[in-house]
Write an enzyme that holds these catalytic residues in place. Structure first.
Site, PDB file in Angstrom:
ATOM      1  N   ASN A  10      36.226  45.616  31.822  1.00  0.00           N
ATOM      2  CA  ASN A  10      36.932  46.915  32.428  1.00  0.00           C
ATOM      3  C   ASN A  10      38.531  46.467  32.804  1.00  0.00           C
ATOM      4  OD1 ASN A  10      37.605  49.065  33.876  1.00  0.00           O
ATOM      5  ND2 ASN A  10      36.270  48.585  35.721  1.00  0.00           N
ATOM      6  N   TRP A  11      39.417  47.037  31.789  1.00  0.00           N
ATOM      7  CA  TRP A  11      40.667  46.730  32.116  1.00  0.00           C
ATOM      8  C   TRP A  11      41.379  47.501  33.427  1.00  0.00           C
ATOM      9  CZ3 TRP A  11      43.425  46.234  26.849  1.00  0.00           C
ATOM     10  CH2 TRP A  11      43.062  45.357  26.177  1.00  0.00           C
ATOM     11  N   LYS A  12      40.412  48.624  33.817  1.00  0.00           N
ATOM     12  CA  LYS A  12      40.836  49.354  34.798  1.00  0.00           C
ATOM     13  C   LYS A  12      42.191  49.850  34.575  1.00  0.00           C
ATOM     14  CE  LYS A  12      38.252  46.457  37.907  1.00  0.00           C
ATOM     15  NZ  LYS A  12      38.011  46.031  39.354  1.00  0.00           N
ATOM     16  N   HIS A 100      32.312  53.828  39.039  1.00  0.00           N
ATOM     17  CA  HIS A 100      32.755  52.627  39.618  1.00  0.00           C
ATOM     18  C   HIS A 100      33.223  52.726  41.143  1.00  0.00           C
ATOM     19  CE1 HIS A 100      35.473  49.085  40.216  1.00  0.00           C
ATOM     20  NE2 HIS A 100      34.828  48.405  39.108  1.00  0.00           N
ATOM     21  N   GLU A 102      35.704  52.000  42.616  1.00  0.00           N
ATOM     22  CA  GLU A 102      37.011  52.496  42.928  1.00  0.00           C
ATOM     23  C   GLU A 102      37.099  53.837  42.749  1.00  0.00           C
ATOM     24  OE1 GLU A 102      38.832  49.544  39.964  1.00  0.00           O
ATOM     25  OE2 GLU A 102      38.248  47.787  41.448  1.00  0.00           O
ATOM     26  N   GLU A 174      27.426  46.122  41.549  1.00  0.00           N
ATOM     27  CA  GLU A 174      28.854  45.544  41.661  1.00  0.00           C
ATOM     28  C   GLU A 174      29.134  45.468  43.348  1.00  0.00           C
ATOM     29  OE1 GLU A 174      32.048  45.502  38.029  1.00  0.00           O
ATOM     30  OE2 GLU A 174      32.202  47.302  39.341  1.00  0.00           O
ATOM     31  N   GLY A 180      37.297  41.913  42.569  1.00  0.00           N
ATOM     32  CA  GLY A 180      38.927  41.420  42.785  1.00  0.00           C
ATOM     33  C   GLY A 180      39.212  40.437  43.903  1.00  0.00           C
ATOM     34  N   SER A 219      34.520  39.402  40.576  1.00  0.00           N
ATOM     35  CA  SER A 219      34.808  38.039  40.461  1.00  0.00           C
ATOM     36  C   SER A 219      34.185  37.129  39.308  1.00  0.00           C
ATOM     37  CB  SER A 219      35.071  37.478  41.819  1.00  0.00           C
ATOM     38  OG  SER A 219      35.790  38.293  42.423  1.00  0.00           O
ATOM     39  N   GLY A 240      36.268  42.397  35.249  1.00  0.00           N
ATOM     40  CA  GLY A 240      37.435  43.045  35.717  1.00  0.00           C
ATOM     41  C   GLY A 240      38.736  41.927  35.241  1.00  0.00           C
ATOM     42  N   GLY A 241      39.270  41.345  36.377  1.00  0.00           N
ATOM     43  CA  GLY A 241      40.353  40.753  35.940  1.00  0.00           C
ATOM     44  C   GLY A 241      40.401  39.612  35.036  1.00  0.00           C
TER      45      GLY A 241
HETATM   46  P1  13P Z   1      36.793  41.657  39.167  1.00  0.00           P
HETATM   47  O1  13P Z   1      35.982  40.912  37.865  1.00  0.00           O
HETATM   48  O2  13P Z   1      38.397  41.551  38.720  1.00  0.00           O
HETATM   49  O3  13P Z   1      36.425  41.184  40.219  1.00  0.00           O
HETATM   50  O4  13P Z   1      36.471  43.131  38.824  1.00  0.00           O
HETATM   51  C1  13P Z   1      35.070  43.571  38.820  1.00  0.00           C
HETATM   52  C2  13P Z   1      35.002  45.065  38.414  1.00  0.00           C
HETATM   53  O5  13P Z   1      35.321  45.883  39.188  1.00  0.00           O
HETATM   54  C3  13P Z   1      34.502  45.168  36.972  1.00  0.00           C
HETATM   55  O6  13P Z   1      34.249  46.827  36.955  1.00  0.00           O
END
Ligand code: 13P
Length: 260
Positions: A10-12, A100, A102, A174, A180, A219, A240-241
């Site tokens: 997930n590149w956000k 998600h 967010e 999640e 993050g 993470s 994510g990251g």
């Molecule tokens: P991180 O891997 O950056 O913690 O993000 C997880 C995430 O929200 C994937 O959707």
């Protein structure tokens, strides 16, 4: 149970055309060098919508699949700024991330909205990856399972009538406090919630619950992926990251255990 491990990036809100192209080239090179391992898992990249077209040009025809990060619940029409499922399909998507945390936190998406979006994804031929998870406050209050249960239950009325389609649902646990932050849920905490989700699904869907993949996100990195992905009810990761650089993402694919 033969659930194929699913690793989703997930590149956000990260990634321009050039970086997407570089990523695609690097991931294809990396995966071709790992052909055997790749067979064991399914790999999906969910970039921002603006990078989908170019990634489809580069990755279309390969085994790396594409997904969007959100859809409108509507099929088309006067919804300025929205993207519908058919549009994602049009640029090669097979999956879409929904609900998600967010978006739940900042775009007013509640359990009902997420349910309607999930129904729209099934209607439009996309596999929904529906995110659930508790906040730190909810965990500290001992409400984790109750919150997750509410999020799962709200989906049930929106599942496809066709029972054969239901196993296409993907869930992602999640915990908001692990996203993050570099803070990891422990393997025990993860298995507890994943096992609980599987049990709740079983109550609603019977044997089909064994076919639904439940991903963990928060993470996840090359260094911790092995212990997380080896857990009984963890069927992959939502990353994510560590999905932004091909080398980091490949390190997670390298950590996929042989489960069957
Ligand atoms: P991180 O891997 O950056 O913690 O993000 C997880 C995430 O929200 C994937 O959707």
């Amino acid at each position: 149970m033969g659930r194929r491990t699913l690793i989703v990036g997930n590149w956000k809100m990260n990634g321009l055309i050039e970086t997407a192209q570089e990523f695609a080239d690097a991931i294809l090179t990396g995966l071709s060098a790992r052909a055997g391992r790749f067979v064991q898992c399914e790999v999906v990249i969910c970039p921002p919508a603006t990078a989908l077209y170019v990634l489809n040009q580069r990755l279309g025809g390969s085994s790396v699949k594409l997904g969007g990060q959100n859809i409108s619940e509507h099929e088309s029409g006067p919804h300025t700024g929205e993207i519908c499922g058919i549009m994602l399909r049009n640029v090669g998507c097979r999956f879409v991330i929904l609900g998600h945390s967010e978006r739940r936190a900042t775009c007013g998406e509640d359990n009902e909205t997420v349910g309607r979006k999930m129904a729209a994804a099934f209607r439009d031929g996309l596999q929904p990856i529906v995110c659930v998870g508790e906040s730190l406050e909810e965990r500290d209050l001992g409400r984790t399972l109750e919150v997750v249960e509410g999020q799962i239950e709200a989906l049930i009325p929106y599942l496809p009538v066709h029972a054969a389609k239901r196993p296409l649902l993907v869930l992602a646990y999640e915990p908001v406090w692990a996203i993050g932050t570099g803070r990891n849920a422990t393997p025990e905490q993860i298995q507890e919630v994943h096992g609980f989700i599987r049990q709740r699904l079983e109550g609603e869907l019977g044997a089909d619950a064994q076919k639904i993949r439940i991903l963990y996100g928060g993470s996840v990195k090359g260094t911790n992926a092995r212990s997380i992905l080896a857990l009984k009810d963890v069927d992959g990761g939502l990353i994510g990251g560590a999905s932004l650089k091909a080398a980091d993402f490949l390190a997670i694919i390298d950590a996929v255990p042989e489960k069957f």
